[in-house]
Design a protein around this motif. Structure first.
Motif, PDB file in Angstrom:
ATOM      1  N   ARG A   1      57.781   0.828  10.701  1.00 37.30           N
ATOM      2  CA  ARG A   1      56.702   0.430   9.797  1.00 37.30           C
ATOM      3  C   ARG A   1      56.995  -0.911   9.116  1.00 37.30           C
ATOM      4  O   ARG A   1      56.140  -1.777   9.004  1.00 37.30           O
ATOM      5  CB  ARG A   1      56.528   1.533   8.738  1.00 37.30           C
ATOM      6  CG  ARG A   1      55.484   1.231   7.677  1.00 37.30           C
ATOM      7  CD  ARG A   1      55.387   2.420   6.704  1.00 37.30           C
ATOM      8  NE  ARG A   1      54.546   2.109   5.559  1.00 37.30           N
ATOM      9  CZ  ARG A   1      53.221   2.360   5.500  1.00 37.30           C
ATOM     10  NH1 ARG A   1      52.601   2.920   6.512  1.00 37.30           N
ATOM     11  NH2 ARG A   1      52.540   2.047   4.418  1.00 37.30           N
TER      12      ARG A   1
ATOM     13  N   GLU B   1      52.446   0.854  14.523  1.00 34.70           N
ATOM     14  CA  GLU B   1      51.001   1.085  14.649  1.00 34.70           C
ATOM     15  C   GLU B   1      50.444   0.189  15.760  1.00 34.70           C
ATOM     16  O   GLU B   1      49.777  -0.818  15.498  1.00 34.70           O
ATOM     17  CB  GLU B   1      50.318   0.804  13.298  1.00 34.70           C
ATOM     18  CG  GLU B   1      50.851   1.699  12.187  1.00 34.70           C
ATOM     19  CD  GLU B   1      50.235   1.412  10.814  1.00 34.70           C
ATOM     20  OE1 GLU B   1      49.297   0.599  10.724  1.00 34.70           O
ATOM     21  OE2 GLU B   1      50.708   2.016   9.839  1.00 34.70           O
TER      22      GLU B   1
ATOM     23  N   HIS C   1      52.118  -3.163  10.276  1.00 36.04           N
ATOM     24  CA  HIS C   1      53.114  -2.096  10.410  1.00 36.04           C
ATOM     25  C   HIS C   1      53.527  -1.978  11.871  1.00 36.04           C
ATOM     26  O   HIS C   1      52.676  -1.784  12.743  1.00 36.04           O
ATOM     27  CB  HIS C   1      52.538  -0.766   9.896  1.00 36.04           C
ATOM     28  CG  HIS C   1      52.341  -0.739   8.412  1.00 36.04           C
ATOM     29  ND1 HIS C   1      51.237  -0.183   7.806  1.00 36.04           N
ATOM     30  CD2 HIS C   1      53.135  -1.218   7.412  1.00 36.04           C
ATOM     31  CE1 HIS C   1      51.367  -0.306   6.487  1.00 36.04           C
ATOM     32  NE2 HIS C   1      52.492  -0.934   6.228  1.00 36.04           N
TER      33      HIS C   1
ATOM     34  N   HIS D   1      44.769  -0.688  10.926  1.00 32.79           N
ATOM     35  CA  HIS D   1      45.983   0.122  10.750  1.00 32.79           C
ATOM     36  C   HIS D   1      45.877   1.424  11.527  1.00 32.79           C
ATOM     37  O   HIS D   1      44.838   1.745  12.122  1.00 32.79           O
ATOM     38  CB  HIS D   1      46.188   0.444   9.258  1.00 32.79           C
ATOM     39  CG  HIS D   1      46.751  -0.684   8.481  1.00 32.79           C
ATOM     40  ND1 HIS D   1      48.081  -0.812   8.209  1.00 32.79           N
ATOM     41  CD2 HIS D   1      46.148  -1.770   7.922  1.00 32.79           C
ATOM     42  CE1 HIS D   1      48.295  -1.924   7.505  1.00 32.79           C
ATOM     43  NE2 HIS D   1      47.133  -2.522   7.319  1.00 32.79           N
ATOM     44  N   GLU D   2      46.996   2.178  11.458  1.00 30.51           N
ATOM     45  CA  GLU D   2      47.022   3.534  12.011  1.00 30.51           C
ATOM     46  C   GLU D   2      47.735   4.442  11.016  1.00 30.51           C
ATOM     47  O   GLU D   2      48.552   3.981  10.210  1.00 30.51           O
ATOM     48  CB  GLU D   2      47.795   3.563  13.332  1.00 30.51           C
ATOM     49  CG  GLU D   2      47.192   2.687  14.404  1.00 30.51           C
ATOM     50  CD  GLU D   2      47.558   3.206  15.772  1.00 30.51           C
ATOM     51  OE1 GLU D   2      46.904   4.163  16.217  1.00 30.51           O
ATOM     52  OE2 GLU D   2      48.502   2.682  16.378  1.00 30.51           O
TER      53      GLU D   2
END
Ligand SMILES: [Zn+2]
Length: 262
Positions: free
Chosen positions: A111, A73, A70, A151-152
């Motif tokens: 994203r 992130e 993404h 991820h974030e």
């Protein structure tokens, strides 16, 4: 550590120069003698798969780590870089590292990929070049003992992770949370992203065949690896804390894997 309060409806925190980060990743990989394979090209960008052979075949364990799926992130690719620079890999662990799966998304701080496809919902019947490329490469690799997806989450109040462990192998989740807690807040809520959670850990009921929009994790569970973790750093906190959180969780997961008896 307080939330910054920047993420009003989306990620509004720090961005990274993905070209510079990818250059540093390449240098760190070369410095520590990783093998690098270019698996896809688009304009100036080269998608690379990095490989660190194990130093011993005794009790060999294989891990797949991916980041940068993404483009909003940034802690993921920065954590991949830091893991390469720290170079703390147990001798019996063979590492397969995809440091940035969506570089074009980072140029847009979005994203999705440049075509608006969420790559992490595209692993069942892939339409994006990113997921197709990754899957084609995965099909040429051995099975893994563990996968980590870095991820974030722009909404979250702290770090959390998803555990996928359908065969009830020894869980590393608690140790990962314990390793992150000193460097980044943990989301201790009993409900995260609409799912029950405990101690920063979500253990979703997965039924891959009922779901059409597979995240990368469901591809791994179905085809490559029976245990894995999707790590979610809280992106409304300062970037260094999020990078440290992902690095701490990944490092302890690798150590736990190395010590697992087969
Ligand atoms: Zn993500």
């Amino acid at each position: 550590m307080q939330k910054l309060g920047k993420n009003l409806g989306a990620y509004y925190g720090e961005t990274i120069d993905i070209r510079a980060v990818l250059r540093e990743i390449k240098i760190a990989a070369q410095t520590h003698q990783w093998e690098s394979e270019t698996i896809h090209n688009h304009g100036e960008f080269h998608w690379i798969a990095l490989h660190r052979p194990a130093r011993t075949q005794a009790s060999l364990k294989r891990i797949h780590i991916s980041a940068g799926t993404h483009g909003d992130e940034p802690a993921g690719p920065l954590a991949a870089l830091k893991l390469l620079q720290e170079n703390r890999w147990p001798d019996n662990v063979e590492v397969f590292l995809l440091p940035c799966l969506n570089p074009l998304g980072f140029t847009l701080n979005q994203r999705t990929n440049a075509e608006g496809i969420d790559v992490n919902r595209d692993y069942r019947d892939p339409k994006s070049a990113e997921a197709r490329t990754h899957i084609a490469w995965l099909q040429r690799q051995p099975r893994f003992d563990l996968y980590l997806c870095l991820h974030e989450d722009w909404e979250s109040n702290g770090f959390y992770l998803y555990e996928t462990n359908p065969d009830a192998r020894l869980s590393f989740a608690g140790e990962m949370i314990n390793a992150v807690a000193p460097v980044c807040p943990i989301d201790w809520s009993e409900n995260i992203e609409g799912r029950p959670a405990q101690g920063g850990i979500i253990r979703p009921n997965i039924s891959p065949h009922e779901r059409l929009d597979w995240p990368e994790a469901l591809y791994h569970i179905t085809h490559k690896s029976r245990q894995g973790y999707t790590l979610e750093a809280p992106s409304d906190f300062p970037l260094p804390a999020r990078v440290n959180a992902l690095v701490a969780a990944a490092t302890v997961a690798v150590d736990c894997l190395a010590k697992t008896k087969t």
